[in-house]
Enzyme design. Structure first.
Site, PDB file in Angstrom:
ATOM      1  N   LYS A   1       0.845  -1.189   0.000  1.00 25.06           N
ATOM      2  CA  LYS A   1       0.000   0.000   0.000  1.00 25.06           C
ATOM      3  C   LYS A   1       0.884   1.244   0.000  1.00 25.06           C
ATOM      4  O   LYS A   1       1.559   1.539   0.973  1.00 25.06           O
ATOM      5  CB  LYS A   1      -0.919   0.047   1.225  1.00 25.06           C
TER       6      LYS A   1
ATOM      7  N   GLU B   1      10.476   2.043  10.180  1.00 25.39           N
ATOM      8  CA  GLU B   1      11.366   3.194  10.035  1.00 25.39           C
ATOM      9  C   GLU B   1      10.504   4.430  10.239  1.00 25.39           C
ATOM     10  O   GLU B   1       9.666   4.772   9.398  1.00 25.39           O
ATOM     11  CB  GLU B   1      12.024   3.215   8.653  1.00 25.39           C
TER      12      GLU B   1
ATOM     13  N   CYS C   1      13.482  11.998   5.888  1.00 26.52           N
ATOM     14  CA  CYS C   1      13.521  11.545   7.286  1.00 26.52           C
ATOM     15  C   CYS C   1      14.894  11.693   7.912  1.00 26.52           C
ATOM     16  O   CYS C   1      15.008  11.808   9.134  1.00 26.52           O
ATOM     17  CB  CYS C   1      13.040  10.102   7.390  1.00 26.52           C
TER      18      CYS C   1
ATOM     19  N   GLU D   1       9.734  17.252  14.126  1.00 23.97           N
ATOM     20  CA  GLU D   1      10.205  17.131  12.752  1.00 23.97           C
ATOM     21  C   GLU D   1       9.409  18.088  11.860  1.00 23.97           C
ATOM     22  O   GLU D   1       8.224  17.888  11.624  1.00 23.97           O
ATOM     23  CB  GLU D   1      10.016  15.683  12.288  1.00 23.97           C
TER      24      GLU D   1
END
Length: 489
Positions: free
Chosen positions: A178, A253, A287, A388
């Site tokens: 997905k 992750e 990331c 972040e």
């Protein structure tokens, strides 16, 4: 509507392209222009369960193939990816926004994972164990974990897929995939590559659509033995909680908040240049990109001046145009988050030394753009130092001592990547050993490689992708204890 051969039926189950079971579609928008690219099949729980059944049915034959046979499919897919590099890169840039040069690099990187695991498929070894009992022989054999559910993000929609498909297929697993709903077309392009490579039906299945209902189905399906996910820490925690009932294995992750530490003995020009490339690649939507830069006090002003000069020269625009270095953010939600982080910093005393606003709208800047931004006068309580940002904003703070730099770098719940600039090998060792991160770059900000393990610690995830370690996520070691009778003469 078609884009490079892609049609609206974007769900691929048991070797057949189909529409969503519920008949629903959604639009894919170009974030650089806000234009409608095409519609795609918006699947749900029913499609997700059909995909699992197809993967389950295909598992016995696929896992029974020799490692060399599975390797052949991966190698052919690698060749096709490189042959179609330009087409795949254009699709990627059109739906995701990054400059075309970066997209070409991502396609090459994605293909490298298929090549690496085509080779690594033949090197999944078991082990003989010396027995304490003369009448026994002990050994382990590796076997595929089973059906794998792979959930991938929008910021690297091709490489994140290949980084999961490569080891999963090499190990003998079958996959239900997905992709992010913002970038389904890159996934379709890669699945078509595997289809052309002759991958047996049911081995790889694609479900584009609603993340909540698809994820719920795969969490509930007992036949899904592993969920591999790249995305936010918040979603990762949800997967951990929701997978408990079926005790699924997870490979995660998750988010990061990467610091760059620049010491006074560093090569400043190198540190400036690489910090710029790290922070503003993919408009800061990476990331492992620099989220905060700490510069030793004695060189702070010099570093800031050089970095700001370079930031102001970056060319922003539609990634399909020549010379573009900064593309748009992915959507309005991402834009609003960046704006809120910058405003929070200003409210708490930060100064804008470059950027800090949306560019004036024009024919070429209609999308979700935000100017490359440098913030100084930073304090630890600002959101940019704790969360972040995932955008083209970099806060810079000074430090006095090595101990202070390490303490500041570790002052976060994240532990994905961090970077150190120094010409002192002793300092490099000392700092590297004390940084609480799964990935550390020393005078290097591009650590990802197919042959190396990639993954974080703390709330940045668990498990590894890439390298020999990445293969082991998709394998279970079966232990055998064999009793022997004494020979009769």
């Amino acid at each position: 509507m078609k884009i490079n051969g892609i049609k609206e039926n974007t769900i691929f189950i048991d070797g057949v392209w189909r529409e969503a079971a519920g008949g629903k579609t959604e639009a894919v928008l170009n974030p650089a222009t806000l234009e409608h690219i095409m519609s795609f099949s918006y699947g749900d729980e029913k499609d997700a369960r059909l995909a699992v059944q197809a993967a389950k049915d295909a598992l016995p034959l696929w896992s029974a193939k020799t490692a060399r046979e599975r390797s052949g499919y991966l190698y052919r897919a690698y060749q096709l990816m490189m042959e179609r590099q330009e087409d795949l890169a254009v699709i990627l840039t059109t739906e995701q926004g990054k400059p075309l040069a970066e997209s070409r690099g991502e396609i090459a990187s994605a293909a490298s994972y298929l090549l690496w695991y085509a080779e690594e498929a033949n090197r999944i070894y078991g082990e003989m164990i010396p027995s304490s009992n003369k009448g026994k022989r002990l050994f382990t054999i590796p076997q595929p974990i089973g059906v794998v559910a792979a959930i991938t993000p929008w910021n690297f929609p091709s490489s994140m897929i290949a980084r999961k498909l490569g080891p999963a297929l090499a190990a003998g697993c079958t996959v239900v995939l997905k992709p992010a709903e913002q970038t389904p077309l890159s996934a379709v392009g890669l699945v078509k590559i595997f289809e052309e490579a002759g991958l047996p039906k049911g081995v790889l299945n694609l479900v584009t659509g609603d993340p909540a209902s698809i994820g719920k189905a795969w969490l509930e399906e007992q036949d899904v033995r592993l969920i591999t996910f790249t995305g936010s820490t918040e979603v990762g925690k949800h997967l951990m909680r929701s997978s408990a009932d079926n005790v699924k294995k997870l490979s995660l992750e998750l988010g990061g908040h990467a610091p760059i530490l620049v010491f006074e003995d560093a090569d400043i020009d190198q540190a400036v240049s690489l910090s710029l490339m790290s922070k503003f690649r993919n408009a800061g939507q990476t990331c492992i990109c620099a989220n905060r830069i700490y510069v030793q006090e004695s060189i702070y002003n010099h570093f800031v001046k050089k970095l700001v000069e370079k930031v102001k020269q970056l060319k922003m625009g539609n990634g399909l145009e020549t010379g573009i270095e900064i593309g748009p953010l992915i959507d309005n939600h991402a834009l609003e988050k960046v704006q809120s982080h910058v405003q929070d910093a200003i409210n708490k005393g930060a100064s804008i030394t470059a950027g800090g606003n949306r560019p004036s709208l024009s024919k070429n800047l209609k999308g979700f753009y935000y100017t490359p931004t440098v913030l100084t006068g930073i304090t630890d309580e600002m959101l940019v130092m704790k969360e972040e940002t995932f955008g083209p904003v970099v806060p810079i703070q000074s430090f006095t001592s090595e101990e202070e730099a390490i303490e500041k770098a570790n002052l976060t719940s994240y532990g994905l990547a961090s970077y150190v600039f120094t010409e002192n090998i002793n300092r490099a060792w000392r700092v590297m050993e004390q940084l609480e991160y799964g990935i550390i770059g020393i005078n290097d900000v591009f650590p990802a490689a197919a042959e190396a393990p990639f993954g974080g610690i703390k709330q940045s995830g668990q498990g590894k992708e890439g390298g020999r370690e990445g293969m082991m996520e998709y394998v279970e070691m079966k232990y055998i204890s064999m009793g022997l009778k004494e020979a009769e003469y």
